[in-house]
Enzyme design. Structure first.
Site: not given
Ligand code: URA
Length: 435
Positions: A161, A183, A187
């Protein structure tokens, strides 16, 4: 498998298989797929989209591109929260201590601000000495002992990411639903919490400009989280104006502390309470939002949330006396007021523009490598729909440079309108998905 064929396939709108997505993510993370090929693929995704199965496969491939934190050594259900990015959004600093004081461990990995949006890690660095780089064992040990730790994302948390986001940022491929959902969720899944509460922002300062789009993004992320066994909720919240009144790092920390003392702005308290409620519900500490609110408000009334915040600061090497005496935070050398130029109501105050004003003053970054000044920013004295009589203070700018202050004031004024009739003021919270 060849990258050329995968780009071509997505260009014609076909769905990728899980195997193809794993190949893409692994190859790109290892540096075997070039940026220009991945950029072409991402653009094809922006034009032709990804279905839910592809999005889930992409999320898991990114989550598994690095370490998946094992928080099982910490007793009980661990809660985490993530915002899609906002202006003046300091809810993590309020709900983290409240939820921990209510007995639910909060293991939070946060990011830095970029562009017009702020980041929790930058805000916490307003405390001299605050360590935002906890090694994994220390992070787990701190959550076990004090119920709360907030640290930056470790280098090996969803590295795919990190690389992809940097590329999306410079190739105009950020604003795709599947890419945003994968994304964020990669995480959150890698960060290991059992309960994930997502704050999906809607409005001028957010990626999602309409409630319909925000709802689709929220549903997709909840589906991904629940699909891998995490209790996941998404709260749709307003970002047509900044949240609360303070924008800028130490100004926001002070406002968060005021809120923990029961003296914060109403919209900020409300957003924090709703998000925190779902952290308690997801962890089984409360059954209903009403019950959760009662528990959370008690942590403000009895001072336990404020003490928990001080404990967090102390644990991570910061000076906790700042929590009890916010006058200790360094002050910006220059201030200037924006005065209402006619009688009326504050008709609009664009959140994204106010975020840019704070960035221009030195409170945010244009590039990841830029350094920031925690003292600068904006304080709003009027919120959307409030009466503004000619000569009254609308906002105060805090600056470290006269040239930047002049440009920022102009931009601030252009971001606000004063109207003769009271504008419709949107709800703070549009709804909750999941559960
Ligand atoms: N926040 C993120 O972590 N990723 C994105 O793609 C958009 C906002």
């Amino acid at each position: 498998m060849k990258m050329y064929d995968l780009i071509n396939k997505k260009k014609h709108g076909a769905a990728m298989t899980e195997e193809e997505i794993v190949y893409l993510v692994k190859g790109f993370t290892a540096g075997e797929i070039e940026d220009y090929q991945m950029a072409a693929f991402l653009m094809a995704v922006c034009f032709n989209g990804m279905n839910t199965e592809e999005t889930i496969a992409l999320t898991m491939a990114m989550a598994e591109s690095g370490d998946i934190l094992d928080l099982s050594a910490i007793p009980g259900k661990k809660a985490d929260k993530h915002s899609t990015g906002g202006v003046g959004d300091k809810t993590s600093l309020i709900l983290g201590p409240m939820v921990a004081a209510a007995g639910v461990p909060v293991a939070k990995m946060s990011g830095r601000g970029l562009g017009h949006t702020g980041g929790t890690i930058d805000k916490l660095e307003s405390f001299p000495g605050f360590n935002v780089n906890l090694p994994e064992e220390q992070f787990i040990e701190q959550v076990t002992r004090c119920g709360l730790a907030i640290t930056g994302q470790t280098a090996n948390l969803a590295p795919a990411d990190k690389k992809l986001y940097a590329l999306r940022d410079v190739t105009a491929t950020v604003d795709n639903m599947s890419l945003i959902a994968s994304s964020i969720m990669s995480k959150k899944i890698a960060a290991g919490a059992d309960v994930i509460v997502l704050d999906v922002k809607v409005g001028s300062g957010a990626f999602m400009q309409t409630i319909e789009d925000a709802k689709r993004l929220a549903e997709l992320m909840v589906q991904i989280g629940e699909g891998v066994g995490r209790k996941t909720y998404a709260v749709l919240s307003d970002m047509n104006q900044p949240l609360g009144c303070a924008i800028g790092n130490s100004l926001e920390v002070i406002e968060a502390i005021d809120t923990l003392k029961g003296k914060g702005p109403e919209d900020l308290l409300e957003a924090s309470l709703v998000l925190a409620s779902y952290m308690l519900i997801g962890a089984g500490r409360a059954e209903t939002e009403e019950q959760a609110r009662e528990i959370l408000l008690k942590t403000i009334e009895d001072g336990s949330a404020l003490d928990k915040f001080a404990e967090l600061v102390r644990e991570q090497g910061g000076d906790d006396s700042y929590v009890y005496n916010t006058d200790k935070f360094a002050q910006a050398p220059l201030t200037e007021e924006l005065i209402a130029w006619e009688d009326g109501y504050l008709g609009s105050i664009r959140a994204d523009e106010i975020g840019m004003v704070s960035q221009m003053l030195g409170g945010g970054r244009e590039k990841k490598t830029d350094s920031i000044d925690p003292r600068v920013g904006v304080k709003l004295f009027k919120k959307l729909g409030e009466p503004a009589a000619k000569g009254e203070t609308v906002a105060v700018l805090y600056a470290n440079d006269a040239g930047k202050l002049k440009a920022a004031k102009e931009r601030l004024q252009n971001a606000c309108t004063i109207t003769k009739t009271r504008p419709d003021v949107p709800n703070h919270i549009y709804g909750v998905i999941g559960g």
